[in-house]
Scaffold this motif. Structure first.
Motif, PDB file in Angstrom:
ATOM      1  N   VAL A 171       0.836  -1.202   0.000  1.00  0.00           N
ATOM      2  CA  VAL A 171       0.000   0.000   0.000  1.00  0.00           C
ATOM      3  C   VAL A 171       0.874   1.256   0.000  1.00  0.00           C
ATOM      4  O   VAL A 171       0.617   2.195  -0.763  1.00  0.00           O
ATOM      5  CB  VAL A 171      -0.967  -0.014   1.208  1.00  0.00           C
ATOM      6  CG1 VAL A 171      -1.617   1.337   1.416  1.00  0.00           C
ATOM      7  CG2 VAL A 171      -2.017  -1.090   1.024  1.00  0.00           C
ATOM      8  N   ILE A 172       1.910   1.282   0.811  1.00  0.00           N
ATOM      9  CA  ILE A 172       2.802   2.446   0.855  1.00  0.00           C
ATOM     10  C   ILE A 172       3.496   2.636  -0.488  1.00  0.00           C
ATOM     11  O   ILE A 172       3.600   3.751  -1.004  1.00  0.00           O
ATOM     12  CB  ILE A 172       3.820   2.299   1.998  1.00  0.00           C
ATOM     13  CG1 ILE A 172       3.118   2.458   3.334  1.00  0.00           C
ATOM     14  CG2 ILE A 172       4.945   3.322   1.869  1.00  0.00           C
ATOM     15  CD1 ILE A 172       3.994   2.170   4.516  1.00  0.00           C
ATOM     16  N   PHE A 173       3.957   1.546  -1.089  1.00  0.00           N
ATOM     17  CA  PHE A 173       4.617   1.615  -2.386  1.00  0.00           C
ATOM     18  C   PHE A 173       3.659   2.119  -3.463  1.00  0.00           C
ATOM     19  O   PHE A 173       4.030   2.935  -4.310  1.00  0.00           O
ATOM     20  CB  PHE A 173       5.160   0.232  -2.734  1.00  0.00           C
ATOM     21  CG  PHE A 173       6.209   0.243  -3.793  1.00  0.00           C
ATOM     22  CD1 PHE A 173       7.375   0.976  -3.624  1.00  0.00           C
ATOM     23  CD2 PHE A 173       6.038  -0.481  -4.958  1.00  0.00           C
ATOM     24  CE1 PHE A 173       8.345   0.983  -4.597  1.00  0.00           C
ATOM     25  CE2 PHE A 173       7.015  -0.481  -5.931  1.00  0.00           C
ATOM     26  CZ  PHE A 173       8.171   0.261  -5.752  1.00  0.00           C
ATOM     27  N   SER A 174       2.415   1.667  -3.436  1.00  0.00           N
ATOM     28  CA  SER A 174       1.409   2.113  -4.400  1.00  0.00           C
ATOM     29  C   SER A 174       1.091   3.584  -4.231  1.00  0.00           C
ATOM     30  O   SER A 174       0.955   4.317  -5.213  1.00  0.00           O
ATOM     31  CB  SER A 174       0.128   1.290  -4.264  1.00  0.00           C
ATOM     32  OG  SER A 174       0.385  -0.063  -4.453  1.00  0.00           O
ATOM     33  N   VAL A 175       0.960   4.023  -2.994  1.00  0.00           N
ATOM     34  CA  VAL A 175       0.693   5.442  -2.733  1.00  0.00           C
ATOM     35  C   VAL A 175       1.863   6.299  -3.210  1.00  0.00           C
ATOM     36  O   VAL A 175       1.660   7.364  -3.820  1.00  0.00           O
ATOM     37  CB  VAL A 175       0.399   5.673  -1.226  1.00  0.00           C
ATOM     38  CG1 VAL A 175       0.412   7.143  -0.884  1.00  0.00           C
ATOM     39  CG2 VAL A 175      -0.937   5.057  -0.873  1.00  0.00           C
ATOM     40  N   SER A 205       1.681   6.479  -6.973  1.00  0.00           N
ATOM     41  CA  SER A 205       0.563   7.314  -7.435  1.00  0.00           C
ATOM     42  C   SER A 205       0.877   8.789  -7.199  1.00  0.00           C
ATOM     43  O   SER A 205       0.497   9.634  -8.024  1.00  0.00           O
ATOM     44  CB  SER A 205      -0.740   6.905  -6.740  1.00  0.00           C
ATOM     45  OG  SER A 205      -0.679   7.231  -5.369  1.00  0.00           O
ATOM     46  N   LEU A 206       1.544   9.126  -6.125  1.00  0.00           N
ATOM     47  CA  LEU A 206       1.925  10.526  -5.886  1.00  0.00           C
ATOM     48  C   LEU A 206       3.024  10.972  -6.849  1.00  0.00           C
ATOM     49  O   LEU A 206       3.068  12.122  -7.269  1.00  0.00           O
ATOM     50  CB  LEU A 206       2.387  10.719  -4.450  1.00  0.00           C
ATOM     51  CG  LEU A 206       1.312  10.616  -3.376  1.00  0.00           C
ATOM     52  CD1 LEU A 206       1.941  10.709  -1.996  1.00  0.00           C
ATOM     53  CD2 LEU A 206       0.267  11.690  -3.554  1.00  0.00           C
ATOM     54  N   LYS A 207       3.875  10.072  -7.217  1.00  0.00           N
ATOM     55  CA  LYS A 207       4.967  10.396  -8.131  1.00  0.00           C
ATOM     56  C   LYS A 207       4.452  10.583  -9.552  1.00  0.00           C
ATOM     57  O   LYS A 207       5.013  11.365 -10.310  1.00  0.00           O
ATOM     58  CB  LYS A 207       6.008   9.281  -8.110  1.00  0.00           C
ATOM     59  CG  LYS A 207       7.304   9.652  -8.681  1.00  0.00           C
ATOM     60  CD  LYS A 207       8.383   9.067  -7.817  1.00  0.00           C
ATOM     61  CE  LYS A 207       9.679   9.626  -8.272  1.00  0.00           C
ATOM     62  NZ  LYS A 207      10.521  10.039  -7.214  1.00  0.00           N
TER      63      LYS A 207
END
Length: 131
Positions: free
Chosen positions: A120-124, A127-129
């Motif tokens: 989840v942290i990696f996906s967030v 997505s922010l990048k």
């Protein structure tokens, strides 16, 4: 937690107790009960041993998404921990009872929750990048 591994391997408190007992107090001067307690092998306390590993795994999984260099350091930590606790389990500690593998189900659940949190942290972060 890295120094915890070395202290576990060295068994410093037990060695100090042994040296004090045999240096300042003679074996003949101690009671039979104390001498019998010295012969009883100690058991591995899972409640004190496993939480630092779960915490280290959580830190490794969360920070490896941010800083990939953390993965190598944590891999070294877990490699050393596996070697130290394998030695301690085989040659130092003796289990008084068998758990039947119940703790492995709890560990497995905890590890998968940690993996899902890191995904989840990696996906967030991705997505922010992208934005």
């Amino acid at each position: 937690t890295g120094t915890e591994l070395l202290l576990e391997l060295a068994q410093i408190p037990k060695m100090l107790y042994h040296f004090v007992l045999h240096k300042y107090i003679t074996v003949e001067g101690t009671s039979k009960r104390v001498l019998d307690e010295l012969k009883v092998p100690e058991s591995l306390e899972w409640g004190e041993t496993i939480p630092p590993f779960i915490f280290a795994l959580l830190i490794a999984m969360v920070y490896s998404t941010l800083v990939p260099l953390v993965t190598g350091v944590c891999a070294l930590y877990f490699y050393l921990a596996a070697k130290v606790y394998t030695h301690q389990s085989l040659f130092v500690y003796a289990q008084l009872y068998e758990g039947g593998g119940v703790i492995m189900y709890q560990l497995n659940r905890s590890i998968f929750v940690i993996i899902y949190i890191s995904i989840v942290i990696f996906s967030v972060l991705f997505s922010l990048k992208m934005e």
